[in-house]
Scaffold this active site. Structure first.
Site, PDB file in Angstrom:
ATOM      1  N   ASP A  59      -2.881 -12.891   3.195  1.00 55.21           N
ATOM      2  CA  ASP A  59      -2.261 -14.056   2.571  1.00 55.21           C
ATOM      3  C   ASP A  59      -1.021 -14.421   3.385  1.00 55.21           C
ATOM      4  O   ASP A  59      -0.103 -13.619   3.518  1.00 55.21           O
ATOM      5  CB  ASP A  59      -1.882 -13.690   1.124  1.00 55.21           C
ATOM      6  CG  ASP A  59      -1.109 -14.798   0.439  1.00 55.21           C
ATOM      7  OD1 ASP A  59      -1.549 -15.951   0.549  1.00 55.21           O
ATOM      8  OD2 ASP A  59      -0.080 -14.521  -0.186  1.00 55.21           O
ATOM      9  N   ASP A 397      -4.086 -16.808  -5.946  1.00 54.46           N
ATOM     10  CA  ASP A 397      -4.362 -17.992  -5.112  1.00 54.46           C
ATOM     11  C   ASP A 397      -5.495 -18.825  -5.707  1.00 54.46           C
ATOM     12  O   ASP A 397      -5.417 -20.044  -5.774  1.00 54.46           O
ATOM     13  CB  ASP A 397      -4.747 -17.563  -3.681  1.00 54.46           C
ATOM     14  CG  ASP A 397      -3.514 -17.196  -2.858  1.00 54.46           C
ATOM     15  OD1 ASP A 397      -2.415 -17.173  -3.455  1.00 54.46           O
ATOM     16  OD2 ASP A 397      -3.641 -16.932  -1.660  1.00 54.46           O
TER      17      ASP A 397
END
Length: 546
Positions: A59, A397
């Site tokens: 990420d 996310d």
């Protein structure tokens, strides 16, 4: 030079080309770290901090947070990734890569004697045109698509993460969780607050055993005493922010006692004060007490006798969320306006059940069937701490991507389709300018291609070959009058089979908000760094006594 002018700076000063080159080098170094983690075939990064804690992630925002970046221009990119993470939640890696590429190309133009102000103007024109083009030609309304768009949005978001292989289970959990927390605000707009979804992590079993607890809230805790009931139905919940302990006089209050018999009465009175407090709470029909402070054995005895489940040292954040979903109020004190102590039954929240259950190695308290607002909890399982942390980030996310899609009701094709279409459109658009801006717009269009290029390279495919095939199709769709060829604008990369395909019909979709914001943020960040032409570092004062 500065000293010739009679001006001395206590420090260093860099100007012009030197500063720009240094900034571009720093920014490209960061972008190169992230590049290989982009896309479904992207690789993970292992980050070890100063005390030896290991984080494995791909990420973008997390990687940049862990890198302690010193360079001032590179810090702009770290803030950029954090901004994308808080605004949209997904697309943090691509936003940094686009910003770095824009900056690199702008630096080349400056070397060719094009003024930064002209480049900035060109970039702004290109950004506005891109946003307009996406909204008019590349966006799809969620309602217009037959297949379950939200599942595909979650699947696309998870595809680049390591739990992508179990996306069947997770996409369903994520979509159900986001739909469960729908609230309609005063303007009549539906909102899906991701922070109403609590994500808990528990060791053991595989990630396939992860579950969603609908309309319930869970906290990793056990009841204060083993003699308390493990579950209460039709729960009436009191949320306290004070101790349930034997009453003590506050600081610096001394009681001077002459008669030893009085001492015992003072002790009894101290006990009675707490007993009355608890009795008043129980009389209001409360059968579950959550407090942020402590409950001592003396108070526990009364709670056990009354069959009340009590939790102590509950996190403030959890208490506030429970208050929101059960309709309770957090009480800081029981004092009323008359100086007496009383417990207002209006402060009590309700839920169908408060129950303690064991999951893996840990005990959890579940508040099920909340009455006031919706809340739900996702319980993640995994083999070790690192896997759980990464699963949490991935799920967050995907939750953000789904909630943004529901709020904006518009999606765009994934797999590099948007970037390729914009690149071709901006190439044509640049030719409508007969000024220097033409070069900046043309470079902006080239910079966008870095996303499909990186996607292909990370999947060990021939980027040049695939990009050529993709550009041919997008060019045909932009020039075509035939409706069949028009559909080529939805084409993106298929990285599993090394080909191009219709991203929309294959369910590779992203929220439009994510694309629009990442273009805006990347351009603004590139412009911010490009405007810098002077860097003055003030030297620290020499320490005294040396």
């Amino acid at each position: 030079m500065a000293s010739e002018l009679g001006l001395s700076i206590h420090g260093e000063r860099e100007t012009g080309a030197d500063v720009r080159s240094a900034n571009v080098t720093a920014v490209m170094a960061l972008a190169n770290i992230l590049k290989s983690s982009l896309g479904p075939q992207g690789l993970d990064k292992m980050l070890v901090d100063d005390i030896g804690d290991v984080t494995i992630t791909n990420d973008g925002a997390t990687i940049l947070k862990q890198l302690e970046v010193e360079h001032p221009a590179a810090k702009v990119l770290v803030e950029l990734a954090n901004l994308q993470d808080s605004e949209v939640g997904d697309g943090t890696t691509s936003v940094v890569i686009i910003a770095a590429e824009l900056l690199k190309r702008a630096n080349e133009l400056v070397k060719n004697n094009i003024h930064p102000t002209t480049i900035i103007a060109g970039y702004r024109i290109a950004m506005r045109e891109s946003i307009k083009y996406i909204q008019e030609h590349l966006s799809l309304k969620v309602d217009a698509l037959e297949q379950d768009t939200l599942l595909n949005i979650a699947k696309t978001s998870l595809s680049s993460k390591f739990i992508g292989s179990e996306s069947e289970i997770f996409t369903k959990i994520i979509v159900d969780a986001v739909k469960a927390v729908k609230i309609v605000n005063a303007q009549g707009k539906a909102k899906y607050p991701v922070n109403q979804i609590n994500v808990l992590k528990s060791h053991g079993q595989s990630s396939q055993q992860s579950v969603l607890i609908p309309n319930g809230y869970a906290i990793q805790m056990m009841r204060a005493s083993q003699e308390m009931p493990t579950s209460v139905t039709n729960a009436k919940i009191a949320l306290l922010d004070f101790d349930l302990k034997k009453h003590r006089m506050s600081m610096n209050v001394n009681i001077v006692i002459d008669d030893p018999e009085e001492l015992e009465r003072v002790r009894l009175k101290e006990m009675d004060i707490t007993k009355d407090k608890i009795q008043k709470i129980i009389d209001a029909g409360v059968n579950a007490i959550f407090t942020t402070k402590g409950i001592d054995d003396f108070a526990m005895k009364y709670l056990v006798e009354a069959g009340v489940i009590g939790l102590r040292r509950v996190d403030k954040k959890d208490i506030k969320r429970i208050a929101k979903c059960t309709g309770a109020q957090v009480l800081l004190t029981m004092a009323d306006m008359d100086g007496e102590e009383s417990f207002d039954p209006k402060c009590v929240g309700t839920a169908d059940e408060v129950v303690e259950q064991r999951v893996g190695d840990n005990d959890f308290i579940f508040v099920k069937g909340c009455s006031a607002t919706k809340a739900c909890t996702i319980l993640l399982r995994g083999a070790n701490e690192m896997m759980l942390e990464e699963s949490h980030r991935s799920v967050h996310d995907a939750l953000c991507a789904v909630s943004r899609t529901l709020e904006s009701n518009a999606v765009v094709p994934g797999g590099g389709a948007v970037e390729t279409a914009l690149s071709l459109h901006l190439e044509d658009h640049a030719r409508t300018f007969d000024s220097y801006e033409q070069w900046a717009i043309a470079e902006f269009s080239e910079a966008l291609l870095t996303i499909p290029k990186t996607l292909a390279i990370n999947a060990a495919l021939d980027a040049i070959d695939l990009l050529a095939a993709l550009r041919v199709r997008h060019h045909a769709s932009q020039q075509a009058t035939d409706p069949k060829k028009k559909d080529y604008k939805w084409y993106g990369l298929d990285l599993t089979n090394g080909a191009v395909r219709n991203s929309v019909s294959h369910g590779v979709l992203e929220p439009m908000v994510s694309k629009l914001k990442s273009l805006k943020f990347a351009t603004e960040a590139a412009i911010t760094i490009l405007r810098i032409d002077d860097l003055v570092r003030i030297a620290p004062d020499p320490e005294e006594g040396q």
